[in-house]
Scaffold this motif. Sequence first.
Motif, PDB file in Angstrom:
ATOM      1  N   SER A 274      10.054  36.565  -6.633  1.00 46.68           N
ATOM      2  CA  SER A 274       9.779  37.650  -7.561  1.00 46.68           C
ATOM      3  C   SER A 274       9.553  38.969  -6.823  1.00 46.68           C
ATOM      4  O   SER A 274       8.557  39.122  -6.105  1.00 46.68           O
ATOM      5  CB  SER A 274       8.550  37.302  -8.408  1.00 46.68           C
ATOM      6  OG  SER A 274       8.120  38.432  -9.111  1.00 46.68           O
ATOM      7  N   SER A 275      10.490  39.912  -7.021  1.00 45.05           N
ATOM      8  CA  SER A 275      10.326  41.237  -6.408  1.00 45.05           C
ATOM      9  C   SER A 275       9.060  41.885  -6.932  1.00 45.05           C
ATOM     10  O   SER A 275       8.357  42.600  -6.225  1.00 45.05           O
ATOM     11  CB  SER A 275      11.483  42.164  -6.779  1.00 45.05           C
ATOM     12  OG  SER A 275      12.709  41.596  -6.507  1.00 45.05           O
ATOM     13  N   ASN A 276       8.801  41.623  -8.210  1.00 46.38           N
ATOM     14  CA  ASN A 276       7.663  42.238  -8.864  1.00 46.38           C
ATOM     15  C   ASN A 276       6.342  41.776  -8.261  1.00 46.38           C
ATOM     16  O   ASN A 276       5.485  42.589  -7.916  1.00 46.38           O
ATOM     17  CB  ASN A 276       7.705  41.806 -10.332  1.00 46.38           C
ATOM     18  CG  ASN A 276       7.417  42.949 -11.239  1.00 46.38           C
ATOM     19  OD1 ASN A 276       6.570  43.777 -10.932  1.00 46.38           O
ATOM     20  ND2 ASN A 276       8.116  43.002 -12.341  1.00 46.38           N
ATOM     21  N   GLY A 311      20.760  41.634  -4.061  1.00 45.89           N
ATOM     22  CA  GLY A 311      20.953  40.189  -3.920  1.00 45.89           C
ATOM     23  C   GLY A 311      21.388  39.566  -5.246  1.00 45.89           C
ATOM     24  O   GLY A 311      22.284  38.715  -5.294  1.00 45.89           O
ATOM     25  N   THR A 312      20.769  40.024  -6.310  1.00 47.92           N
ATOM     26  CA  THR A 312      21.110  39.508  -7.636  1.00 47.92           C
ATOM     27  C   THR A 312      22.550  39.883  -7.996  1.00 47.92           C
ATOM     28  O   THR A 312      23.311  39.060  -8.521  1.00 47.92           O
ATOM     29  CB  THR A 312      20.126  40.098  -8.675  1.00 47.92           C
ATOM     30  OG1 THR A 312      18.802  39.753  -8.262  1.00 47.92           O
ATOM     31  CG2 THR A 312      20.393  39.576 -10.060  1.00 47.92           C
ATOM     32  N   ALA A 313      22.933  41.123  -7.690  1.00 48.64           N
ATOM     33  CA  ALA A 313      24.297  41.574  -7.992  1.00 48.64           C
ATOM     34  C   ALA A 313      25.321  40.750  -7.212  1.00 48.64           C
ATOM     35  O   ALA A 313      26.391  40.412  -7.731  1.00 48.64           O
ATOM     36  CB  ALA A 313      24.435  43.057  -7.658  1.00 48.64           C
ATOM     37  N   VAL A 356      15.704  35.426 -13.533  1.00 45.80           N
ATOM     38  CA  VAL A 356      16.245  36.290 -14.589  1.00 45.80           C
ATOM     39  C   VAL A 356      17.693  36.686 -14.275  1.00 45.80           C
ATOM     40  O   VAL A 356      18.508  36.899 -15.178  1.00 45.80           O
ATOM     41  CB  VAL A 356      15.380  37.553 -14.788  1.00 45.80           C
ATOM     42  CG1 VAL A 356      15.939  38.445 -15.869  1.00 45.80           C
ATOM     43  CG2 VAL A 356      13.982  37.131 -15.180  1.00 45.80           C
ATOM     44  N   GLY A 357      18.028  36.736 -12.975  1.00 41.64           N
ATOM     45  CA  GLY A 357      19.385  37.104 -12.586  1.00 41.64           C
ATOM     46  C   GLY A 357      20.424  36.213 -13.239  1.00 41.64           C
ATOM     47  O   GLY A 357      21.492  36.668 -13.664  1.00 41.64           O
ATOM     48  N   ILE A 358      20.117  34.947 -13.357  1.00 43.37           N
ATOM     49  CA  ILE A 358      21.082  33.990 -13.918  1.00 43.37           C
ATOM     50  C   ILE A 358      21.211  34.200 -15.432  1.00 43.37           C
ATOM     51  O   ILE A 358      22.269  33.987 -16.015  1.00 43.37           O
ATOM     52  CB  ILE A 358      20.693  32.531 -13.545  1.00 43.37           C
ATOM     53  CG1 ILE A 358      21.864  31.572 -13.714  1.00 43.37           C
ATOM     54  CG2 ILE A 358      19.514  32.017 -14.303  1.00 43.37           C
ATOM     55  CD1 ILE A 358      22.611  31.305 -12.474  1.00 43.37           C
ATOM     56  N   LEU A 385      18.833  29.786  -4.246  1.00 46.87           N
ATOM     57  CA  LEU A 385      19.479  31.072  -4.009  1.00 46.87           C
ATOM     58  C   LEU A 385      18.597  32.228  -4.495  1.00 46.87           C
ATOM     59  O   LEU A 385      18.614  33.316  -3.919  1.00 46.87           O
ATOM     60  CB  LEU A 385      20.842  31.126  -4.704  1.00 46.87           C
ATOM     61  CG  LEU A 385      21.931  30.267  -4.060  1.00 46.87           C
ATOM     62  CD1 LEU A 385      23.209  30.287  -4.897  1.00 46.87           C
ATOM     63  CD2 LEU A 385      22.236  30.732  -2.633  1.00 46.87           C
ATOM     64  N   ASP A 386      17.816  31.972  -5.553  1.00 50.62           N
ATOM     65  CA  ASP A 386      16.915  33.003  -6.073  1.00 50.62           C
ATOM     66  C   ASP A 386      15.914  33.432  -4.997  1.00 50.62           C
ATOM     67  O   ASP A 386      15.583  34.611  -4.852  1.00 50.62           O
ATOM     68  CB  ASP A 386      16.179  32.444  -7.303  1.00 50.62           C
ATOM     69  CG  ASP A 386      15.503  33.536  -8.120  1.00 50.62           C
ATOM     70  OD1 ASP A 386      15.730  34.720  -7.836  1.00 50.62           O
ATOM     71  OD2 ASP A 386      14.750  33.202  -9.053  1.00 50.62           O
ATOM     72  N   MET A 387      15.451  32.452  -4.210  1.00 53.27           N
ATOM     73  CA  MET A 387      14.477  32.751  -3.155  1.00 53.27           C
ATOM     74  C   MET A 387      15.105  33.701  -2.131  1.00 53.27           C
ATOM     75  O   MET A 387      14.469  34.654  -1.677  1.00 53.27           O
ATOM     76  CB  MET A 387      14.046  31.452  -2.468  1.00 53.27           C
ATOM     77  CG  MET A 387      13.368  30.481  -3.413  1.00 53.27           C
ATOM     78  SD  MET A 387      13.256  28.806  -2.750  1.00 53.27           S
ATOM     79  CE  MET A 387      11.797  28.920  -1.748  1.00 53.27           C
ATOM     80  N   VAL A 388      16.373  33.439  -1.798  1.00 55.01           N
ATOM     81  CA  VAL A 388      17.026  34.264  -0.775  1.00 55.01           C
ATOM     82  C   VAL A 388      17.402  35.630  -1.354  1.00 55.01           C
ATOM     83  O   VAL A 388      17.207  36.660  -0.722  1.00 55.01           O
ATOM     84  CB  VAL A 388      18.270  33.544  -0.206  1.00 55.01           C
ATOM     85  CG1 VAL A 388      18.853  34.322   0.962  1.00 55.01           C
ATOM     86  CG2 VAL A 388      17.934  32.132   0.227  1.00 55.01           C
ATOM     87  N   ARG A 389      17.942  35.622  -2.594  1.00 53.84           N
ATOM     88  CA  ARG A 389      18.389  36.924  -3.117  1.00 53.84           C
ATOM     89  C   ARG A 389      17.204  37.849  -3.393  1.00 53.84           C
ATOM     90  O   ARG A 389      17.303  39.069  -3.245  1.00 53.84           O
ATOM     91  CB  ARG A 389      19.285  36.770  -4.334  1.00 53.84           C
ATOM     92  CG  ARG A 389      18.640  36.256  -5.593  1.00 53.84           C
ATOM     93  CD  ARG A 389      19.633  36.297  -6.754  1.00 53.84           C
ATOM     94  NE  ARG A 389      19.046  35.799  -7.966  1.00 53.84           N
ATOM     95  CZ  ARG A 389      19.232  34.578  -8.490  1.00 53.84           C
ATOM     96  NH1 ARG A 389      20.028  33.734  -7.894  1.00 53.84           N
ATOM     97  NH2 ARG A 389      18.645  34.226  -9.606  1.00 53.84           N
ATOM     98  N   THR A 390      16.056  37.263  -3.772  1.00 49.41           N
ATOM     99  CA  THR A 390      14.869  38.103  -3.969  1.00 49.41           C
ATOM    100  C   THR A 390      14.479  38.760  -2.645  1.00 49.41           C
ATOM    101  O   THR A 390      14.085  39.930  -2.606  1.00 49.41           O
ATOM    102  CB  THR A 390      13.690  37.255  -4.516  1.00 49.41           C
ATOM    103  OG1 THR A 390      14.138  36.580  -5.687  1.00 49.41           O
ATOM    104  CG2 THR A 390      12.491  38.104  -4.854  1.00 49.41           C
ATOM    105  N   VAL A 392      16.519  39.591  -0.269  1.00 49.74           N
ATOM    106  CA  VAL A 392      17.462  40.694  -0.041  1.00 49.74           C
ATOM    107  C   VAL A 392      17.072  41.881  -0.934  1.00 49.74           C
ATOM    108  O   VAL A 392      17.068  43.035  -0.492  1.00 49.74           O
ATOM    109  CB  VAL A 392      18.917  40.245  -0.334  1.00 49.74           C
ATOM    110  CG1 VAL A 392      19.884  41.409  -0.242  1.00 49.74           C
ATOM    111  CG2 VAL A 392      19.323  39.141   0.623  1.00 49.74           C
ATOM    112  N   ASN A 393      16.712  41.584  -2.174  1.00 49.07           N
ATOM    113  CA  ASN A 393      16.322  42.662  -3.093  1.00 49.07           C
ATOM    114  C   ASN A 393      15.194  43.521  -2.511  1.00 49.07           C
ATOM    115  O   ASN A 393      15.277  44.751  -2.506  1.00 49.07           O
ATOM    116  CB  ASN A 393      15.856  42.078  -4.441  1.00 49.07           C
ATOM    117  CG  ASN A 393      16.987  41.428  -5.220  1.00 49.07           C
ATOM    118  OD1 ASN A 393      18.161  41.655  -4.931  1.00 49.07           O
ATOM    119  ND2 ASN A 393      16.663  40.612  -6.209  1.00 49.07           N
ATOM    120  N   VAL A 394      14.154  42.859  -2.012  1.00 49.27           N
ATOM    121  CA  VAL A 394      13.007  43.643  -1.537  1.00 49.27           C
ATOM    122  C   VAL A 394      13.298  44.330  -0.198  1.00 49.27           C
ATOM    123  O   VAL A 394      12.806  45.432   0.055  1.00 49.27           O
ATOM    124  CB  VAL A 394      11.705  42.806  -1.453  1.00 49.27           C
ATOM    125  CG1 VAL A 394      11.220  42.410  -2.825  1.00 49.27           C
ATOM    126  CG2 VAL A 394      11.865  41.585  -0.586  1.00 49.27           C
TER     127      VAL A 394
END
Length: 437
Positions: A274-276, A311-313, A356-358, A385-390, A392-394
């Motif tokens: 969670s980026s948030n 990451g989500t994109a 939420v990305g999915i 993948l959510d763990m990794v893309r988050t 990248v997001n941050v």
Amino acid sequence: MSKKNLKLSLTTKIMLGIFLGGFTGLVLKYFLNGPDASLANNLFIVVNIGSNLFMNALQMLVIPVVFVSIVHGTLSLTDVIVLGRVAAKTLGIYLITTVIAVTIGIVVAVIIGPGRGANLESVSLYKLPESKPITEIISSIIPTNPIAAMANGDSIQIIIFAIFLGIAIGLAGKKAKAVVNLFESLNAIVAKLVDCIMLLAPYGIFCLMANIFKTIQISAISNLLVYFLVVLGVLIFQMLITYGILLKLFTKVTPVLFFKKMKEMLIFSFTTSSSNATIPVTMDTVTNRCGVSKKIAAFTIPLGSTINMDGTAIMQGIATVFISQAYNIPLTIHDYLLVVSLATVASIGTAGIPSVGIVMLAMVLQKVGLPVEGIALILSVDRLLDMVRTSVNVTGDCMTACVVAHSEGEIDYQIFNDPKAGESAKDIDLHRMHDKQ
Ligand code: ASP
């Protein structure tokens, strides 16, 4: 205990939390199928409560941190022209890096073809998840009721209100002196609040990891190995190469040192997905570890955690190509361009919370005319993948904060170049609370 020892022990405890938590999750999962299933189940319930408590504690910090630091940051950016310039640069970088990210993802997926040969036929298996229309998201960025925005935890609305409030306090001049002082104090208090919650991090991360290892289906990865590896590879490329090049080109930051300084924040983004929830740690990282001024960090980080999701994109772009290949529905150049813009918009609309990305991927698939049930294909590997893309997001948010801060002369390179800077930020003397500044 000296500051250094305390810090070292916290980091060590967090690392131990990761490994012991993962190990505990695997062991309990093993016992779930045996005669001791009920004990294992009960222990998972305890671990689940621990995860929820820690996630809640992190979420609890988000609104105070975002609101107070943006009002405080906007106050210091008294010149509205400067504020506009910082906003334009930040939004520009967020947008460009997301377009780069999704384009790389699509190109790699088209070349490697992770979905080729699956030959699936569309049947309605997957229920379309609820996702807000983009027009609604855009028109609701200004809150009609700021208190409701806070109660609902609507980050964008809180950010907009906080910016307006900060500008107004700045414009009120001397008459608002008391409020300026109040926000100075609140800022210091919120920072201490973050430090207090960080003391719980090793235990919270232990529970999160145990839970994650229960839910992740390692066996699912082998079925979807190529898709998984393509997304992972592009995520790592975006983080190390794209961000590394941008830092090299537009700042005096050494990329290797930058990534070393991201370490603790990445533990949080990885384990919380969670980026948030990571905002407090991200703010701490860019200001205390990288030397970005508080006013630039206060603006770039909360905004980035809400709208900047490279990451989500990447996942959304690659997943779209994967599903089109799996269902043998060829996409034209025009479709690919549409996917680039849709994934960019969808990632902006993705909230910085797990998975939420999915959900937003459904919107992309629908608009391109691909079967939404294709999401079911990739769902099993999405948690990992959510763990990794988050992460990248941050990291993208931190990179942007450094670039914007450099261009405004708002980065302290003495802090950045000190590998130990900010490492002792979590010293709290719980015995002498009132004597401390
Ligand atoms: N978990 C991601 C984040 O918080 C959003 C997503 O892609 O699901 O950044």
